[in-house]
Design an enzyme around this catalytic site. Structure first.
Site, PDB file in Angstrom:
ATOM      1  N   LYS A 214       0.848  -1.357   0.171  1.00 17.37           N
ATOM      2  CA  LYS A 214       0.530   0.239  -0.247  1.00 17.37           C
ATOM      3  C   LYS A 214       0.496   1.387   0.290  1.00 17.37           C
ATOM      4  O   LYS A 214       0.747   2.260  -1.168  1.00 17.37           O
ATOM      5  CB  LYS A 214      -1.084  -0.159   0.898  1.00 17.37           C
ATOM      6  CG  LYS A 214      -2.317  -0.970   0.711  1.00 17.37           C
ATOM      7  CD  LYS A 214      -2.906  -0.921   2.149  1.00 17.37           C
ATOM      8  CE  LYS A 214      -3.337  -2.258   2.130  1.00 17.37           C
ATOM      9  NZ  LYS A 214      -4.454  -2.858   2.956  1.00 17.37           N
TER      10      LYS A 214
ATOM     11  N   GLN B 161      -4.475  -1.552   9.738  1.00 14.68           N
ATOM     12  CA  GLN B 161      -4.131  -2.741   9.133  1.00 14.68           C
ATOM     13  C   GLN B 161      -5.224  -4.036   9.982  1.00 14.68           C
ATOM     14  O   GLN B 161      -4.506  -4.056  11.150  1.00 14.68           O
ATOM     15  CB  GLN B 161      -3.244  -3.062   8.451  1.00 14.68           C
ATOM     16  CG  GLN B 161      -2.479  -4.327   8.541  1.00 14.68           C
ATOM     17  CD  GLN B 161      -3.025  -4.495   6.461  1.00 14.68           C
ATOM     18  OE1 GLN B 161      -3.000  -3.185   6.583  1.00 14.68           O
ATOM     19  NE2 GLN B 161      -4.265  -5.303   6.179  1.00 14.68           N
TER      20      GLN B 161
ATOM     21  N   ASP C  33     -10.957   3.558   4.739  1.00 11.21           N
ATOM     22  CA  ASP C  33     -10.964   1.730   4.259  1.00 11.21           C
ATOM     23  C   ASP C  33     -12.405   1.948   4.434  1.00 11.21           C
ATOM     24  O   ASP C  33     -13.517   0.478   3.761  1.00 11.21           O
ATOM     25  CB  ASP C  33     -10.876   0.936   6.159  1.00 11.21           C
ATOM     26  CG  ASP C  33      -9.589  -0.094   4.739  1.00 11.21           C
ATOM     27  OD1 ASP C  33      -9.311  -0.410   4.029  1.00 11.21           O
ATOM     28  OD2 ASP C  33      -8.727  -0.427   5.862  1.00 11.21           O
TER      29      ASP C  33
END
Ligand code: NAP
Length: 298
Positions: free
Chosen positions: A52, A96, A119
């Site tokens: 990422k 994460q 997200d």
């Protein structure tokens, strides 16, 4: 044989488009910024965070990667998020998952400012998605819609069957597909482990989205001729003939389904690469302020 929906190539195209848009935004004095938090030493998470951050650099997005040991406390995580919430250089925050067991994942996701929640896991963004309001759409479902749109696969009036009801994939993609909009407008059925006679539903699908986390669960018997298949699954199966001793397969048995399908995503190279492309898209949308004023796919 089915048309292959090439997510890898599409993701490349999207990254090239983003690079230009990021450069334009930078020339107006705003550099999009993404903060990534990794707690613990889960090897898969390390790979995801690294890729990422690399993808951010490629398109010109500024990123911070904060790696904390597995014994980091929940308070420390919340403190860091509060700092990023207040930092004007940071437009997007990504924690994460999974987090170590002693940290309450929901409490952490709730602490992220919904306007930085790239997200799309904050309940405010999930609520916005259900209501059809602008907000952040989770990256994997957003990637699926983008594949359908860019391959000109209309969902209007179609029967879309979603296999799986996770908060990350199944629920948001089902909600996106039934929105009354130009990009969606399907009749949606959601299947899960309590569904009886699964094949009865999957065989009636015009568009079948599979996110079950079960290697090669959907075989040719489960689909009808002409179906469009989106395989979200990423599973490792042992393969002594492969250099690493394993290979990646989807939740769909490609060899028996592809000959019947009109179009299908491969694994790897289908939905997977689109997820990071949509994270970059969301970060740009956070930086421009568009995320809460314009619906993503209109
Ligand atoms: P998850 O949280 O484990 O959810 C799986 C869902 O599938 C559950 O709702 C479960 O039903 C249902 N299910 C499982 N086995 C089933 C069966 N035999 N029949 C009917 N329904 C079944 O998984 P997830 O996070 O959504 O991920 C799904 C897959 O997508 C995984 O392989 C994951 O690695 C992959 N994934 C890929 C990406 C990407 O970027 N491409 C992103 C996220 C996830 P119940 O609710 O009844 O248990």
């Amino acid at each position: 044989m089915a048309e292959i929906l090439d997510g890898k190539q599409l993701a490349r195209t999207i990254r090239t488009e983003l690079k230009e848009k990021v450069a334009e935004l930078k020339s107006s004095g705003i550099t999009p910024g993404l903060a990534l938090l990794l707690v613990g030493d889960n090897p898969a998470s390390q790979v995801y965070v690294r890729s990422k951050a690399k993808a951010c650099a490629e398109v010109g997005i500024f990123s911070i990667v904060e790696k904390r040991p597995a014994e980091t406390t929940q308070e420390e995580v919340l403190e860091l998020i509060a700092r990023w919430n207040a930092d004007p250089r940071i437009h997007g925050i990504l924690v994460q998952l999974p987090l170590p067991a002693h940290i309450d994942e929901q409490a952490v996701l709730l602490a992220i400012d919904p306007r930085k929640d790239v997200d799309g896991f904050h309940p405010e963004n999930m609520g916005r998605l259900v209501e059809g309001l602008p907000g952040f759409v989770p990256c994997t479902p957003a990637g699926i819609i983008e594949i359908l749109r860019r391959y000109n696969i209309s969902t209007v009036g179609k029967h879309a069957v979603v296999l799986g009801r996770s908060n990350i994939v199944g629920k948001p993609i089902a909600n996106l597909l039934y929105q009354k909009s130009a990009y969606a407008n399907a009749t949606v059925t959601i299947c899960h482990t309590a569904t009886q006679d699964l094949a009865q539903y999957t065989r009636s699908a015009d568009i079948l989205i599979v996110a079950a986390g079960r290697p090669q669960l959907i075989t040719g018997d489960y689909v009808r001729e002409g179906v469009v298949v989106i395989d979200v699954g990423i599973n490792r199966i042992e393969d002594p003939s492969a250099p690493k001793g394993y290979r990646l397969v989807g939740d769909v048995d490609f060899d028996s389904v592809a000959p019947k399908a009109a179009a299908i995503t491969p694994v790897p190279g289908g939905v997977g690469p689109m997820t990071i492309a949509m994270l970059l898209t969301n970060t740009l949308r956070a930086a421009t302020g568009e995320a809460f004023s314009v619906r993503q796919f209109d």
